[in-house]
Design a protein around this motif. Structure first.
Motif, PDB file in Angstrom:
ATOM      1  N   LYS A 259      32.217  41.152  32.854  1.00  0.00           N
ATOM      2  CA  LYS A 259      32.307  39.997  33.749  1.00  0.00           C
ATOM      3  C   LYS A 259      31.551  38.787  33.206  1.00  0.00           C
ATOM      4  O   LYS A 259      30.489  38.917  32.598  1.00  0.00           O
ATOM      5  CB  LYS A 259      31.774  40.360  35.137  1.00  0.00           C
ATOM      6  CG  LYS A 259      32.612  41.415  35.843  1.00  0.00           C
ATOM      7  CD  LYS A 259      32.016  41.802  37.182  1.00  0.00           C
ATOM      8  CE  LYS A 259      32.853  42.880  37.867  1.00  0.00           C
ATOM      9  NZ  LYS A 259      32.268  43.300  39.148  1.00  0.00           N
TER      10      LYS A 259
ATOM     11  N   CYS B  91      31.020  36.566  38.155  1.00  0.00           N
ATOM     12  CA  CYS B  91      32.378  36.586  38.704  1.00  0.00           C
ATOM     13  C   CYS B  91      32.647  37.964  39.282  1.00  0.00           C
ATOM     14  O   CYS B  91      32.024  38.959  38.884  1.00  0.00           O
ATOM     15  CB  CYS B  91      33.400  36.264  37.617  1.00  0.00           C
ATOM     16  SG  CYS B  91      33.382  34.540  37.084  1.00  0.00           S
ATOM     17  N   THR B  92      33.580  38.044  40.193  1.00  0.00           N
ATOM     18  CA  THR B  92      33.896  39.338  40.820  1.00  0.00           C
ATOM     19  C   THR B  92      34.997  40.083  40.086  1.00  0.00           C
ATOM     20  O   THR B  92      35.190  41.275  40.304  1.00  0.00           O
ATOM     21  CB  THR B  92      34.335  39.120  42.282  1.00  0.00           C
ATOM     22  OG1 THR B  92      35.409  38.180  42.320  1.00  0.00           O
ATOM     23  CG2 THR B  92      33.175  38.602  43.119  1.00  0.00           C
TER      24      THR B  92
ATOM     25  N   LYS C  81      36.829  41.022  36.279  1.00  0.00           N
ATOM     26  CA  LYS C  81      36.515  41.095  34.853  1.00  0.00           C
ATOM     27  C   LYS C  81      37.225  39.996  34.073  1.00  0.00           C
ATOM     28  O   LYS C  81      38.355  39.617  34.373  1.00  0.00           O
ATOM     29  CB  LYS C  81      36.891  42.479  34.295  1.00  0.00           C
ATOM     30  CG  LYS C  81      35.962  43.583  34.792  1.00  0.00           C
ATOM     31  CD  LYS C  81      36.180  44.893  34.048  1.00  0.00           C
ATOM     32  CE  LYS C  81      35.137  45.933  34.481  1.00  0.00           C
ATOM     33  NZ  LYS C  81      35.267  47.194  33.719  1.00  0.00           N
ATOM     34  N   TYR C  82      36.512  39.499  33.065  1.00  0.00           N
ATOM     35  CA  TYR C  82      36.990  38.355  32.300  1.00  0.00           C
ATOM     36  C   TYR C  82      38.111  38.735  31.336  1.00  0.00           C
ATOM     37  O   TYR C  82      38.101  39.805  30.732  1.00  0.00           O
ATOM     38  CB  TYR C  82      35.843  37.744  31.497  1.00  0.00           C
ATOM     39  CG  TYR C  82      36.264  36.572  30.644  1.00  0.00           C
ATOM     40  CD1 TYR C  82      36.461  35.313  31.212  1.00  0.00           C
ATOM     41  CD2 TYR C  82      36.491  36.723  29.273  1.00  0.00           C
ATOM     42  CE1 TYR C  82      36.859  34.233  30.452  1.00  0.00           C
ATOM     43  CE2 TYR C  82      36.882  35.646  28.499  1.00  0.00           C
ATOM     44  CZ  TYR C  82      37.071  34.403  29.090  1.00  0.00           C
ATOM     45  OH  TYR C  82      37.477  33.332  28.328  1.00  0.00           O
TER      46      TYR C  82
ATOM     47  N   THR D 239      32.043  30.823  38.299  1.00  0.00           N
ATOM     48  CA  THR D 239      30.966  31.657  38.836  1.00  0.00           C
ATOM     49  C   THR D 239      30.421  31.143  40.168  1.00  0.00           C
ATOM     50  O   THR D 239      29.586  31.811  40.777  1.00  0.00           O
ATOM     51  CB  THR D 239      29.804  31.713  37.829  1.00  0.00           C
ATOM     52  OG1 THR D 239      29.337  30.376  37.594  1.00  0.00           O
ATOM     53  CG2 THR D 239      30.248  32.337  36.507  1.00  0.00           C
TER      54      THR D 239
END
Length: 431
Positions: free
Chosen positions: A194, A223-224, A226-227, A242
């Motif tokens: 994240k 962030c909630t 995953k990137y 964020t």
């Protein structure tokens, strides 16, 4: 018995009011005589307005500099940093040294940024050098993630310009909303997959001479989701932004910890995964960014003796452990999303007041803006760098010499949990 401080605020937050009441201060209205006014950025414009403002007395203090926006408005921050770089070049400063590609070696701490509509042609020229890059659009005068979106095609900007109600591609003097467009940091450091950023607080009591203090109890905002750099997710703000104001609406938002980590926990994590020396260097570079950004605006800042300011710095770290300054907030949120959040912000205000109103007494604009160490609480004096003849990054005196002057390295600023299993458990809960 000394007279009590008379306070007023137009920001009804418990972390403020509880601190005022704790000191036995007396609440009054704006129309009455007051000594201390914690106000919004909208109100500060009226206080210092040529038409509607009034002369402050020596016993009055406010929490913003008149033209704080030179640092806290996105386009002006970039403009001032660019001017600062050019000034350093003209002076022949080693800080302005560039590599063979014309890139600053030591002043490259903000992403490549252009103002729209003014710099549109320059942006197009830069975009075409790397047409696969991603850029992030932000309205200059908004906060909390409002109006932000990502693009990776020129056609998206043209479509946005046509569709925008604000008709942004009009001269800024027309009063229409302006935007900045920055090269998106598409390789952020990830924890548990994240993206996150750092929210750090800096108190400035005067710009000339520059006196600033770093608050050591900052936090990370995760962030909630995953990137992923996938272009299919460019519109998913739960991946890219964020801001708590955005993330709290996500299905995976955790209301217990609020998707936040303390800076001390981040440091412990980095020391265990990247090493102590590398981690110390990272935090030294973050200090460097803060000092240089403040130096960049100091010449243009209205250094009114009645003012101080607590700024909220937003920093992103990339996967090479290079920190980037994203923006600076004039009114960092005092809303508490968790119990720990409330404690942190209460202590932030408490320590700020202890510095700017020593002993809780009625303000005196002639006060000594270099308080004793014992009065700093969780604040730490930000170090000022002294250049050695070599001019290289690591040849700036952050080490033992600085300690002799009453400064200390970031590693001494952070209280580390004694049990690393605590961090492991926290890590599992967060992710």
């Amino acid at each position: 018995m000394a007279n009590k401080v008379k306070w007023v605020t137009d920001i009804e937050k418990s972390v403020l009011i509880n601190n005022f009441e704790k000191r036995g201060w007396t609440q009054v209205t704006e129309s009455e005589d007051w000594n201390f006014y914690w106000m919004s950025v909208q109100t500060i414009r009226n206080v210092f307005s040529v038409d509607t403002g009034y002369r402050l007395s020596d016993e009055q203090m406010v929490n913003h500099f008149p033209n704080h926006y030179e640092l806290t408005r996105k386009d002006l921050m970039i403009k001032n940093i660019k001017r600062y770089r050019k000034d350093m070049e003209k002076e022949g400063s080693p800080l302005a040294e560039k590599d063979e590609n014309g890139k600053y070696l030591y002043l490259d701490f903000v992403p490549v940024t252009f103002m729209l509509p003014a710099d549109y042609n320059l942006f197009v020229e830069e975009f075409r050098k790397s047409p696969s890059s991603t850029w992030i659009m932000k309205p200059c005068g908004k906060a909390q993630g409002k109006g932000i979106f990502l693009i990776n095609k020129l056609s998206q900007i043209k479509k946005w310009s046509r569709d925008s109600r604000t008709s942004t591609f009009v001269a800024a003097s027309s009063g229409k909303e302006a935007y900045v467009i920055s090269l998106y940091i598409d390789n952020p450091l990830l924890i548990g997959g994240k993206k996150f950023d750092l929210r750090l607080y800096v108190l400035v009591t005067t710009y000339r001479p520059l006196k600033c203090y770093m608050y050591k109890l900052g936090f990370c905002r995760f962030c909630t989701v995953k990137y992923t750099p996938s272009t299919s997710e460019l519109d998913n703000m739960f991946v890219h932004l964020t801001n708590v104001a955005i993330q709290r609406h996500g299905d995976d938002y955790n209301h217990v910890h609020g998707g936040k980590w303390t800076v001390s926990n981040l440091r412990l994590y980095l020391e265990s995964t990247r090493g102590k020396e590398v981690t110390s260097r990272l935090f030294d570079q973050i200090h460097w960014i803060m000092v240089q950004s403040l130096k960049a605006v100091a010449p243009v800042m209205n250094n009114d003796k009645h003012c101080f300011e607590c700024y909220g710095y937003d920093i992103i770290i990339d996967d090479k452990l290079k920190p980037w300054l994203i923006e600076v907030n004039a009114s960092p949120s005092l809303t508490s999303s968790t119990a720990n959040d409330r404690i942190l912000k209460y202590n932030l205000i408490n320590d700020t007041l202890n510095i700017v109103t020593p002993n809780g007494d009625i303000p005196d604009c002639r006060w000594n803006r270099s308080p004793p160490r014992e009065a700093l609480g969780n604040y730490q004096v930000l170090p000022f760098l002294h250049t050695e003849s070599t001019g290289g990054w690591w040849h700036y005196n952050w080490g033992e010499q600085a300690l002799g002057n009453g400064w200390s390295r970031m590693s001494e600023m952070v209280s580390k949990p004694s049990n690393t299993w605590f961090l492991f458990i926290l890590f599992q809960v967060l992710l």
